[in-house]
Design an enzyme around this catalytic site. Structure first.
Site, PDB file in Angstrom:
ATOM      1  N   ASP A  19      26.356  38.939  18.070  1.00 24.10           N
ATOM      2  CA  ASP A  19      27.148  40.151  17.899  1.00 24.10           C
ATOM      3  C   ASP A  19      27.934  40.447  19.178  1.00 24.10           C
ATOM      4  OD1 ASP A  19      27.860  42.518  16.344  1.00 24.10           O
ATOM      5  OD2 ASP A  19      26.678  43.620  17.816  1.00 24.10           O
TER       6      ASP A  19
ATOM      7  N   GLU B  45      30.705  36.486  16.485  1.00 21.40           N
ATOM      8  CA  GLU B  45      31.274  37.704  15.894  1.00 21.40           C
ATOM      9  C   GLU B  45      32.442  38.120  16.779  1.00 21.40           C
ATOM     10  OE1 GLU B  45      32.596  41.198  15.972  1.00 21.40           O
ATOM     11  OE2 GLU B  45      30.647  41.660  16.871  1.00 21.40           O
TER      12      GLU B  45
ATOM     13  N   ASP C 140      29.432  47.994   8.848  1.00 21.81           N
ATOM     14  CA  ASP C 140      30.310  49.171   8.862  1.00 21.81           C
ATOM     15  C   ASP C 140      31.025  49.384   7.533  1.00 21.81           C
ATOM     16  OD1 ASP C 140      29.837  49.877  11.556  1.00 21.81           O
ATOM     17  OD2 ASP C 140      31.208  48.313  12.222  1.00 21.81           O
TER      18      ASP C 140
END
Length: 252
Positions: free
Chosen positions: A137, A184, A238
């Site tokens: 991430d 990511e 999200d």
């Protein structure tokens, strides 16, 4: 007692004095053993699940959030590898005038490099015991990251700093080859981030739901714009679920 380790009244325990740790371990032997047993049983069950999946051609993709909480055991036990005076976040953008203040301590990359990135090496090795691949991430922070003074109320007072870059991935390529890594690379992506991902040969991410929210034909999330070395997600944490997103679109 839900008190962060730096607020513990016992300074010897706060600073991990060996005799203090041994005393607490002895006084809480049964409680500690209970946690160890639960972790052992979960570990065994997970490996059984992984074996079942792999036997059927299914690979498990794990996830590493780049930062860890300041009140975590990781920071308590390895504080020399972290910057407690600066915390993580992202700068102001179109979505937030104040940016995002995440509040996790930053890595002391000089100390991490001096140690041979041993903390990261152990972290990755452990995750790859449980999964076949790993997504890192906030990959962009390995090229450059937003650093905010720990006493700030918003992320606006932060500044960009250079990440460990190629040296990090070159040092760990024996445990984290490109074939086991997904980067990511969403958000504010600059040329140095793209160059770093190209250097290690890791696939980046595209998100199907982002393809239909504007940006015209140049939108990199549109299927006909996908790069060959990409992993396609329907959404992220999200996003709405794909079904919810689809049902929420206008009829026309």
């Amino acid at each position: 007692h839900k008190v962060d380790w730096w607020e513990w009244q016992d300074e010897s325990l706060r600073n991990r004095d060996k005799s203090a740790l041994a005393k607490v371990a002895s006084e809480n032997e049964e409680r500690i053993a209970r946690f160890e047993a639960v972790q052992f049983l979960f570990h065994a069950a997970w490996l059984e699940l992984k074996e079942y999946a792999n036997a059927r051609g299914v690979k498990l993709l794990g996830d590493i959030p780049i930062y860890v909480g300041g009140n975590s055991a990781d920071v308590w036990a390895n504080r020399e590898l972290f910057e407690m005076e600066n915390v993580s976040g992202v700068p102001p953008d179109a979505f937030s005038d104040d940016g995002q203040l995440w509040g996790s301590p930053l890595f002391d990359w000089a100390a991490q490099k001096k140690s041979g990135f041993v903390w990261w090496r152990r972290r990755i090795e452990r995750l790859l015991e449980l999964h076949d691949m790993v997504r890192i991430d906030h990959f962009r922070a390995f090229a450059g990251y937003w650093s905010v003074p720990a006493d700030s109320e918003t992320a606006k007072s932060g500044k960009w700093r250079q990440g460990p870059g190629e040296a990090f991935f070159d040092a760990l390529k024996d445990v984290l080859p490109a074939s086991k890594l997904v980067a990511e690379d969403l958000g504010i992506i600059t040329d140095d981030v793209n160059s770093l991902r190209a250097h290690i040969g890791a696939p980046g991410m595209v998100v199907l739901q982002f393809a239909f929210g504007g940006g015209g034909n140049g939108n990199t999330h549109l299927p006909h714009n996908y790069e060959v070395n990409s992993v396609v997600y329907t959404g992220t944490h999200d996003n709405e679920t794909t079904l919810g997103w689809y049902r929420g679109q206008p009829e026309e």
